[in-house]
Write an enzyme that holds these catalytic residues in place. Structure first.
Site, PDB file in Angstrom:
ATOM      1  N   LYS A   1     -11.790  13.970  34.146  1.00  0.00           N
ATOM      2  CA  LYS A   1     -10.456  13.364  33.967  1.00  0.00           C
ATOM      3  C   LYS A   1      -9.750  13.130  35.299  1.00  0.00           C
ATOM      4  O   LYS A   1      -8.620  13.581  35.523  1.00  0.00           O
ATOM      5  CB  LYS A   1      -9.569  14.209  33.048  1.00  0.00           C
ATOM      6  CG  LYS A   1     -10.133  14.370  31.646  1.00  0.00           C
ATOM      7  CD  LYS A   1      -9.130  15.031  30.736  1.00  0.00           C
ATOM      8  CE  LYS A   1      -9.690  15.327  29.370  1.00  0.00           C
ATOM      9  NZ  LYS A   1     -10.694  16.436  29.371  1.00  0.00           N
TER      10      LYS A   1
HETATM   11  P1  5BU Z   1     -13.238  21.799  21.355  1.00  0.00           P
HETATM   12  O1  5BU Z   1     -13.714  23.161  21.632  1.00  0.00           O
HETATM   13  O2  5BU Z   1     -14.085  21.032  20.335  1.00  0.00           O
HETATM   14  O3  5BU Z   1     -11.764  21.761  21.018  1.00  0.00           O
HETATM   15  O4  5BU Z   1     -13.413  21.028  22.743  1.00  0.00           O
HETATM   16  C1  5BU Z   1     -13.002  19.709  22.944  1.00  0.00           C
HETATM   17  C2  5BU Z   1     -13.399  19.231  24.317  1.00  0.00           C
HETATM   18  O5  5BU Z   1     -12.934  17.875  24.458  1.00  0.00           O
HETATM   19  C3  5BU Z   1     -12.753  19.998  25.454  1.00  0.00           C
HETATM   20  O6  5BU Z   1     -13.689  20.037  26.501  1.00  0.00           O
HETATM   21  C4  5BU Z   1     -11.584  19.187  25.883  1.00  0.00           C
HETATM   22  O7  5BU Z   1     -11.323  19.285  27.274  1.00  0.00           O
HETATM   23  C5  5BU Z   1     -12.025  17.776  25.539  1.00  0.00           C
HETATM   24  N1  5BU Z   1     -10.923  16.886  25.144  1.00  0.00           N
HETATM   25  C6  5BU Z   1     -10.156  17.099  24.023  1.00  0.00           C
HETATM   26  O8  5BU Z   1     -10.332  18.073  23.319  1.00  0.00           O
HETATM   27  N2  5BU Z   1      -9.157  16.236  23.704  1.00  0.00           N
HETATM   28  C7  5BU Z   1      -8.879  15.149  24.448  1.00  0.00           C
HETATM   29  O9  5BU Z   1      -7.970  14.379  24.109  1.00  0.00           O
HETATM   30  C8  5BU Z   1      -9.671  14.929  25.593  1.00  0.00           C
HETATM   31  C9  5BU Z   1     -10.685  15.790  25.902  1.00  0.00           C
HETATM   32 BR1  5BU Z   1      -9.320  13.454  26.620  1.00  0.00          BR
END
Ligand code: 5BU
Length: 452
Positions: free
Chosen positions: A297
């Site tokens: 990002k």
């Molecule tokens: P989770 O454990 O499924 O919640 O992880 C989601 C991943 O996607 C995590 O690495 C975040 O940094 C990434 N992410 C997100 O969750 N939402 C967003 O809007 C963005 C990235 Br951009």
């Protein structure tokens, strides 16, 4: 002399009629939408309109003129100025204090008032307005309307003894727009169908399949991802948000066969080492045929991003196949990402985030126009030319208590027409990460197929 058609085309340019698919107040879907309020913002047009309306009328019959609030108020005012017919104003609600009058201005009982309305549809609002005027002892015999939507209103009022004068009808307007090439035969047919009382069926725009996306997304990284998706029947990206190289490699080994890409946050590793971390990870990527997506990002000016991309501890440019980048620093800030695919952050999944519609629209414009960008992360639909990546996917939870908001794979594929889902904790925190990856892979693929 200007013709009525020329006058209408001038009005049309102000955006008073839109064609497409609109849900009306009644819940009915309409193939057009009319809003005549913009006419009041062009004084020349408003004045001409007033004269066109006055020309149709037996003016000697009227003592007063009144517009149905609000859209017809400026029209009635302009007609009053052109004809010297005295204007009275009808309130929408009676005053709460003082006189509680519904009509304002100077009038006496027994006078006849010309009523002005912008659009007549079913006639309901006129049928409500007329008694309120008549209650004040004023009679109404004539109603003048700018546009008749031809949905029965005129006939109802005429059956109750009112004379209804209309300047334009919707069929007449469609005919003029067709002659000028603003409407196709199909659109006119659909409008006529709607006007004859039929429920119109709109063709649903189909989401594109991975095969179709292969035809239109030409970035090499987009091509690779789509090919892997088709080969593995998977649209799953696992987010490997673990903090040691050992966990990262173990996870990659388990989920590798089921994913199109492994997403990293390389800076959360406690023990990053190019040889110990990246080399074996690259081997696994090759062995299991997945790409490496560094979710960095980037969010700075081009020069700084260039340094962050190629220098420092992680030297991301050496190993990532694709990276995420904000587009907040503008188009040129993305020039530095050479030999890699960029996925632009268009909208975020967390509660209270600032990526509102306006931001997303502007971010999408940059994403669409920059040759390094082939996709976007978002919780909303994005144009077909970009691949859509959707994080915030979890089958067991709706949130994480830290602002993350989760949806299901069905939501991602059907509602957002997403291309890839990104799952983190739903997989790496599961007792059996491999089994969980398989579950999400199957759920994602089924949801994709169902959305086609
Ligand atoms: P989770 O454990 O499924 O919640 O992880 C989601 C991943 O996607 C995590 O690495 C975040 O940094 C990434 N992410 C997100 O969750 N939402 C967003 O809007 C963005 C990235 Br951009």
């Amino acid at each position: 002399m200007e013709t009525k058609k020329e006058f209408f085309l001038e009005c049309y340019k102000l955006g008073i009629i839109k064609f497409g698919r609109f849900t009306l107040k009644s819940g009915i879907e309409s193939p057009f939408y009319v809003d005549l309020r913009p006419l009041a913002s062009d004084p020349k047009i408003l004045k001409k309109l007033a004269n066109y309306l006055l020309d149709m009328l037996p003016l000697d019959n009227f003592d007063l003129i009144c517009g149905v609030p609000y859209a017809a108020l400026p029209m009635a005012t302009a007609m009053s100025l052109e004809s010297y017919l005295p204007l009275i104003i009808k309130r929408k609600e009676a005053k709460q204090y003082g006189t509680k009058k519904m009509l304002e201005g100077i009038f006496t009982k027994g006078q006849n008032c010309l009523l002005v309305e912008d659009v007549i549809t079913s006639g309901t609002s006129l049928l409500e307005t007329i008694p309120e005027i008549e209650n004040e002892g004023i009679s109404v015999s004539d109603i003048v309307v700018v546009l008749d939507r031809q949905q029965g209103g005129k006939e109802i009022l005429e059956s109750k003894g009112f004379r209804v004068h209309t300047l334009f009808t919707i069929s007449e307007v469609c005919e003029m727009l067709k002659e000028e090439g603003h409407l196709t035969d199909d659109e006119v047919e659909r409008i006529n169908d709607f006007l004859s009382g039929n429920v119109v069926r709109f063709e649903e725009e189909k989401r594109l399949s991975y095969e179709e996306k292969l035809e239109i997304c030409d970035h090499t990284v987009a091509q690779k991802l789509l090919q892997i998706a088709l080969e593995k029947k998977s649209n799953l990206i696992v987010s490997a948000d673990v903090t040691t190289t050992k966990e990262l490699l173990e996870l990659a080994e388990k989920v590798g066969p089921h994913i199109v890409a492994l997403k990293t946050h390389i800076d959360i590793l406690l023990d990053f080492d190019a040889d110990q971390t990246i080399l074996p990870l690259k081997d696994l990527a090759q062995k299991y045929n997945f790409l490496i997506m560094e979710d960095r990002k980037f969010a700075d000016i081009g020069n700084t991003q260039e340094l962050q991309f190629a220098y420092g501890t992680y030297k991301i440019s050496n190993w990532a196949d694709l990276v995420t980048a904000q587009v907040i620093a503008g188009y040129e800030s993305l020039d530095c990402f050479r030999n890699v695919g960029v996925v632009a952050i268009i909208g975020m999944s967390s509660h209270g985030n600032l990526t509102d519609q306006n931001y997303r629209d502007e971010a999408t414009k940059i994403a669409l126009s920059h040759p390094n960008v082939f996709g976007g992360v978002s919780q909303n639909k994005i144009p077909n030319e970009l691949l859509l990546f959707t994080p915030g996917v979890n089958l067991a939870h709706t949130g994480d208590g830290k602002g993350q908001q989760y949806n299901t794979p069905e939501h991602a594929f059907t509602k957002l027409e997403s291309d890839f889902i990104i799952v983190g904790r739903g997989i790496y925190k599961a007792d059996d990460a491999e089994q969980s990856a398989l579950t999400y892979k199957i759920a994602g693929w089924n949801a994709y197929e169902a959305s086609l």
